[in-house]
Design a protein around this motif. Structure first.
Motif: not given
Ligand SMILES: Nc1ncnc2c1ncn2[C@@H]1O[C@H](COP(=O)(O)OP(=O)(O)O)[C@@H](O)[C@H]1O
Length: 343
Positions: A15-18, A260-268, A271-275, A280-283
């Motif tokens: 699913g989410a390599p990053s 905050s949910r849209v960017p968080y769902t994107l992070s889930q 493929a690529r997002m800074d750790c 921060q998006l999780f918090v």
């Protein structure tokens, strides 16, 4: 939802390599949020139990009461899901419990959140029709229609989220349970993304419609205020003005989470997002989700401010209880200021 350990690396091959290489930092969520959620749980349990008891004695004589009763059930279920989140976030529960949270209780938690959102929207619509067309009757203002509509709302969200439960079917390990996305198959992750976008759409649509209803209501309130002011009667403004409570509660509780949910769902799912950004998006998502959960304590305010039979039931019982105390112990002083219609 949250994590049980302070950091986690998740192996998510499909699913989410990053996300797979990113250690989840749960320093904040591990300590602070379980405490905050415990407060919401305790307060929510007391307020909603009281509301349950009061509404149990109130017949469903209006569409407004039908919707309020449904919100109450939804809030009660959401409250009951909180202890599971508290146990897993704080690390007090076994790791298997986190798998249960990801597959079941978190999904039910989100379901109840959106059921409440739509029902609050229906209440706003109901108030709007009452004020704009006080004597006209639309089919939606009919009791049976309200019951059917409320049942359809429950059915819709349960069906929509069922795949979120079923498709979280990867083998759970102490590592993988730390991020719910890592329990999902490729299809599961896609469904999760789609559901989140559908829910975003529903929330913003309800918000815009509510705003529209309240602008029109505000105009009506202002018109009637300028008329009644001349007669020295300002109480109407106060009564109708109370309906704005619904919008305020709605906005304060739910808007931050949806930002905050849209960017968080994107992070889930991306493929690529800074750790660091992922953490921060999780918090941000966890903090705003807590705010959304406080809705279970805010809704009883709506019952108190807007539902007269509810206030009467609660206060009338208080008078009865006091009378009983006086009968059993005549020396007790009865506070005569309390009356069944006091609000
Ligand atoms: N809007 C929603 N409706 C129903 N289920 C949802 C919704 N959003 C997330 N879920 C489900 O809830 C569970 C927890 O999701 P999420 O909070 O994103 O995970 P995490 O705890 O890893 O941050 C997942 O199974 C997910 O698919």
């Amino acid at each position: 939802m949250g994590d049980s350990a302070n950091t986690s690396a998740v192996g998510n091959s499909s699913g989410a390599p990053s996300s797979a290489q990113c250690h989840r930092d749960t320093t904040v969520t591990h300590l602070l949020f379980p405490v905050l959620y415990t407060l919401v749980f305790l307060l929510g349990l007391v307020l909603n139990s009281l509301a349950c008891w009061a509404f149990f004695h109130i017949p469903s004589t209006s569409t407004f009461i039908v919707y309020l009763k449904n919100i109450l059930v939804s809030d009660f279920v959401m409250t009951l899901m909180l202890p599971l989140k508290i146990l897993t976030d704080s690390g007090l529960g076994p790791w298997q419990l986190k798998a249960f949270v990801c597959r079941f209780s978190a999904v039910v938690f989100y379901d109840t959140m959106y059921i409440s959102i739509v029902l609050l929207g229906l209440i706003a619509f109901d108030r709007f029709l009452k004020i704009v067309r006080p004597f006209g009757k639309f089919w939606v203002q009919n009791l049976t229609s309200a019951k059917i509509l409320a049942s359809l709302v429950w059915l819709f969200f349960l069906v929509l989220s069922l795949p979120n439960m079923i498709l979280s079917n990867k083998t759970a390990t102490p590592q993988s349970v730390r991020k719910c996305a890592s329990l999902k198959s490729y299809l599961g992750l896609k469904w999760h993304e789609v559901v989140n976008y559908i829910c975003q759409f529903i929330f913003w649509t309800v918000l815009i419609l509510m705003l529209l209803f309240y602008v029109i209501i505000a105009k009506k309130v202002y018109e009637s205020y300028t008329k009644t002011q001349k007669k020295g009667n300002g109480s109407e403004k106060r009564i109708k003005g109370k309906v704005f409570i619904i919008f305020t509660v709605f906005f304060l509780c739910f808007a931050p989470f949806h930002f905050s949910r849209v960017p968080y769902t994107l992070s889930q799912t991306s493929a690529r997002m800074d750790c660091r950004l992922q953490n921060q998006l999780f918090v941000a998502k966890e903090s705003t989700l807590w705010l959304a959960a406080t809705n279970v304590c805010m809704d009883p305010l709506i019952y108190l401010f807007l539902c007269k039979p509810f206030v009467e039931k609660v206060l009338y019982s208080r008078v009865k209880a006091l009378q009983r105390t006086v009968q059993t112990n005549p020396k007790t002083e009865l506070d005569t200021r309390v009356s069944p219609t006091e609000s």
